[in-house]
Every structure is written in structure tokens, then in C-alpha cells.
Write an enzyme that holds these catalytic residues in place. Structure first.
Site, short mmCIF file in Angstrom:
data_model
loop_
_atom_site.label_atom_id
_atom_site.label_comp_id
_atom_site.label_asym_id
_atom_site.label_seq_id
_atom_site.Cartn_x
_atom_site.Cartn_y
_atom_site.Cartn_z
N ARG A 1 -80.97 -25.92 -5.02
CA ARG A 1 -79.93 -25.89 -3.97
C ARG A 1 -80.53 -25.20 -2.75
O ARG A 1 -80.32 -24.02 -2.52
CB ARG A 1 -78.70 -25.15 -4.47
CG ARG A 1 -77.50 -25.15 -3.52
CD ARG A 1 -76.35 -24.42 -4.20
NE ARG A 1 -75.13 -24.45 -3.45
CZ ARG A 1 -74.70 -23.48 -2.64
NH1 ARG A 1 -75.43 -22.39 -2.47
NH2 ARG A 1 -73.54 -23.58 -2.02
N GLU B 1 -76.80 -17.44 6.39
CA GLU B 1 -77.13 -18.54 5.48
C GLU B 1 -76.39 -19.79 5.90
O GLU B 1 -75.24 -19.73 6.36
CB GLU B 1 -76.75 -18.14 4.05
CG GLU B 1 -77.06 -19.20 3.00
CD GLU B 1 -75.82 -19.89 2.46
OE1 GLU B 1 -75.91 -20.49 1.37
OE2 GLU B 1 -74.75 -19.87 3.13
N ARG C 1 -81.24 -23.77 0.86
CA ARG C 1 -80.45 -23.26 1.97
C ARG C 1 -81.38 -22.64 3.00
O ARG C 1 -82.49 -22.19 2.68
CB ARG C 1 -79.43 -22.22 1.49
CG ARG C 1 -78.26 -22.79 0.72
CD ARG C 1 -77.42 -23.70 1.57
NE ARG C 1 -76.22 -24.21 0.94
CZ ARG C 1 -76.15 -25.36 0.29
NH1 ARG C 1 -77.24 -26.10 0.14
NH2 ARG C 1 -75.01 -25.79 -0.22
N CYS D 1 -70.72 -24.42 7.04
CA CYS D 1 -71.85 -25.35 7.06
C CYS D 1 -71.44 -26.79 7.35
O CYS D 1 -72.28 -27.60 7.69
CB CYS D 1 -72.59 -25.31 5.72
SG CYS D 1 -71.59 -25.92 4.32
#
Length: 451
Positions: free
Chosen positions: A165, A121, A167, A82
Site C-alpha cells: 500500500r 501523508e 503512500r 487524498c
């Protein structure tokens, strides 16, 4: 009694601690291949899941090698790196020479092995990166392989897990997504206490300076009384500062070699600037006001400076005694800033969850933990004494609970464990997304490939 045939076979790329494996195995899947380049996590994958993980996916450098080394499978799962897309980094995307193009290794495996489903993800900023062009490239590349693709954003707190969080999740199917629906959100309030353990011992001690900074801002909260605390970050160094920041700035003045223009002004916490050399003036100004080349401050910075000065002017009567007692200028810059993310809650700092960040000491409600990131030791969430009995860091095992990883084995070093947990995919979120996506995958890959 014969062994039960797995419902589907899956592979786990950029596997980390194995959050995808935990989720997909719980749905009846069998992991047949994994890849993880970090040596400690690569070895742990074997310990946790009984599967030798491949090291570097870049070594799968040909269609022939992919065909030979990667088993047939029904589901590909990947939390591809990421950092190239994160707001916290340089956002180089696919141009990131080390990590940005690793998505295309996922693409190569999908192209060669043709699994019926995938779930990917990444950080939510990937959907905004390059004005949305990066996400469009990903979707178009996957659709060119024949997959129908959909994308959505989710956070663990939407499914009863006390962690915020968010995503981005990409799902795809060769059979279409006509029957697929994204999961519904959990509506009940969460509590960080559900992730805590009572038998935690041997945790790293919170440094004395950090404890003192927490006490300092705890006293600030007590003194504030009924004053509405702002939602913007409090920059303590602006309390008493008057240096120019709109039509003029210190770096612009220094560029003109005219330090005497700053003589009428004050810097950090009201420090006088008159008669000082440029070097001395530099040392008496906030770091956000002295960056070389920052000749004109951006609008957001001007707004924060103005808001903090106005807040100070309106509350001098109790802020000045606080400054005199605690001398916050003696602390590092990150401790001079404060973020109150608990509007309407009791003003007792030990009733909340804290995190020390470059942007300041952040205080959050006890309903959830701060987002787990690839943390340094200083960024691990701190539990207030009223939550955990004493002020302490969250234990790695508790952070694993926040990532829905159960009792898997973690790296021996707490720093390595925290970093891995910050990079991990949340297993429960994956599970609730994957369950409707994988409906119909009830035959092993060998039969699927022959169909």
C-alpha cells in the site's frame, strides 16, 4: 514520583483512526490537539486517546482562532484528504471544492504555530498529479514558510508488514534535514498469516454468488494445467468475441445508425449479433465496448482485447468446456474478469488472498494483503481456505493489524470499520520515518517557543 515530561508535543489533523497518534505516542510524544470531521471517528478518538478532537478544520478560519484553539506543539502530523489526488477519482486536486484545498488549512496552522517538524501523508499519485505541479506547489508552499522539505514513497511491506500500500510522505523541519535519513527497507519475506487471529467469529458471510464465482475461477486455474497464465487481466467476455475494436468500434457503428455492420461479428462469449436491433446488440457486448462516445478505443483497451482473444484462441481446447460448465455470462461483469497476481505459485485458489473489484476477482500471494482502501463491503480481502481454515473475509481487527494500529477501538459497524481502516495511515511506517525526523525534539513546546 513526578510524571515523565513528554519528549515533544504533537497535533493530529484529519486524524481518522489515529495512526499518527499511535506512532508518535510510541516515540514519547504527547498529543495536544486533533481534528476529525467524521462524527463516529471523532468520538472514537476520545475513547482511544483521551483527547477531545476538534470537528471541522474549516472552522479554524482566522489566525486569531488558530492561535487561540490550537495549542503550541513541536510536530504537526496530517493525512490530508487524498480523494482529490487519487487515480480512482476525478483528480481535481486543489480545485476540488470540498477537500482539495484542505491542504491549505495545514499550511495556515504551520504558518501561525511554527512547529519545528511536520510529517504529511497522501496517495502516491499526488506526486504525479498535474504532471508533478501539485507536489511542486505543496513543497514550494512549505519551503516559503522556512521549512526544508523532502518527499519519499513507502509501502508497509517494505517494513515487514504484509500489505502492499504505497503512500507519499512529506517531511519538513525548521532546523534543516541535514541529519535526517529515510529508513532502510525490511528485506525478509512477509506473510499475511502474521496478521490473522484464530478467534474470529460473527463475520459477515461471503455471498453465495461470490463463492460460486471463486469456485468458477478456481476450476479455470485447475484446467489451465501448465499453460502460462497471463499477467494482463483476463476479460472472460472476450472469449469468443469478434466485434471490431481497432479501425472501427460498435459505438461508431451505432453513431452512423448502421447496426447491420455488426451482423458478421460476435459479442460477449461469442454471442451472435446478426439481425439484432441496436439495443439488443448493446446488451450482447461487453460494457467496455459499448460506452457512448467511445468511438475509438484507447490503445491500452485495444491491447487488452487483442491479448484476451489471442489467449482464448490458443487455449480453446480447455476453455470451451469450462465455459459450457460454468456459463460465466450469467454472472455480473466484475465476476467475468480475473487477475492472476501469483505467477509461479500453486494453482489452487484457496491457497491465496482474493479481492473482488470492478476490474475482476484479483488473486494475490499469501505474502501480503491487497492494499486496504476505503472499501465497500465487497472489496474486503477474502482469505482462501488453506490460509484461514475456511474461506472468509478478513476481520476488521486483522485489518487494524495490517495498519499497525494494535488493539484500538474500531467503529461498531464492520462497513464503517473497513472504510476507516482503508483511509488510515500505517502507524509503523510513520514511526520509522518519524524517529530520525524527530531526533533532537527533547523539550516541550513552551520551551521550544521561547528558544
Amino acid at each position: 514520583m513526578p510524571e515523565e515530561t513528554p519528549a515533544f508535543r504533537f497535533i493530529d489533523l484529519f486524524a481518522g483512526l489515529g495512526g499518527f497518534h499511535v506512532a508518535l505516542e510510541a516515540l514519547g510524544g504527547e498529543g495536544v490537539f486533533a481534528a476529525e470531521w467524521e462524527p463516529t471517528l471523532n468520538a472514537l478518538y476520545k475513547d482511544n486517546f483521551g483527547l477531545d478532537a476538534w470537528s471541522d478544520v474549516n472552522d479554524l478560519d482566522s489566525d486569531e482562532k488558530i492561535t487561540r484553539e490550537v495549542p503550541d506543539h513541536d510536530v504537526l502530523a496530517a493525512g490530508f484528504p487524498c480523494q482529490p489526488f487519487s487515480k480512482a477519482g476525478e483528480q481535481l486536486g486543489f480545485e476540488h471544492t470540498l477537500q482539495g484545498r484542505l491542504f491549505f488549512k495545514v499550511f495556515d496552522i504551520l504558518r501561525v504555530k511554527r512547529p519545528r517538524r511536520f510529517i504529511l501523508e497522501n496517495v502516491p499519485n499526488i506526486l504525479r498529479h498535474r504532471g508533478g505541479k501539485t507536489a511542486d506547489t505543496i513543497v514550494e508552499t512549505l519551503e516559503d514558510l522556512g521549512y526544508q522539505v523532502d518527499v519519499e514513497r513507502f509501502s508497509p511491506h517494505q517494513f515487514g508488514i504484509p500489505q502492499v500500500r504505497e503512500r507519499a510522505y512529506f517531511v519538513g523541519s525548521l532546523d534543516g534535514l541535514g541529519r535526517f535519513e529515510w529508513p532502510s527497507e525490511h528485506k525478509e519475506q512477509t506473510s499475511i498469516r502474521s496478521a490473522l487471529r484464530s478467534d474470529m467469529s460473527g463475520l459477515r458471510a461471503i455471498p453465495d454468488q461470490t463463492l460460486r464465482a471463486i469456485d468458477m475461477w478456481g476450476d479455470f486455474l485447475r484446467r489451465s494445467g501448465s499453460v502460462r497464465l497471463p499477467s494482463f487481466p483476463l476479460w472472460g467476455m472476450e472469449f469468443g468475441a469478434t466485434y471490431p475494436y481497432e479501425d472501427n468500434t460498435p459505438p461508431a457503428i451505432w453513431r452512423r445508425r448502421r447496426p447491420r455492420e455488426l451482423d458478421p461479428y460476435q459479442g460477449n462469449f461469442g454471442a451472435r449479433l446478426d439481425g439484432l436491433t441496436m439495443k439488443q446488440q448493446y446488451e450482447q457486448l461487453p460494457s467496455h465496448a459499448r460506452r457512448d462516445g467511445d468511438l475509438e478505443f484507447p490503445r491500452w483497451k485495444q491491447t487488452f482485447i487483442r491479448q484476451n482473444r489471442e489467449f482464448f484462441d490458443e487455449n480453446r481446447s480447455w476453455i470451451l468446456p469450462w465455459l459450457d460448465e460454468w456459463e460465466p455470462w450469467s454472472f455480473p461483469s466484475s465476476f467475468q474478469k480475473f487477475e492472476w497476481n501469483a505467477q509461479g505459485e500453486v494453482r489452487d485458489i484457496d491457497a491465496h488472498v482474493l479481492q473482488v473489484r470492478a476490474s475482476g476477482i484479483r488473486v494475490k500471494r499469501d505474502t501480503s494483503a491487497p492494499a486496504l482502501i476505503a472499501m465497500t463491503q465487497t472489496q474486503v480481502p477474502i482469505l482462501g481456505a488453506h490460509i484461514a481454515g475456511t474461506r472468509r473475509y478478513m476481520a476488521p481487527e486483522e485489518c487494524a493489524e495490517l495498519q499497525s494500529l494494535g488493539d484500538i477501538k474500531l467503529p461498531a459497524s464492520d462497513l464503517d470499520a473497513y472504510k476507516a481502516l482503508g483511509n488510515a495511515v500505517n502507524a509503523k511506517v510513520v514511526k520509522v520515518i518519524a524517529e530520525p525526523l524527530l531526533a533532537g525534539l527533547r523539550v516541550p513546546s513552551s520551551s521550544t517557543a521561547a528558544a
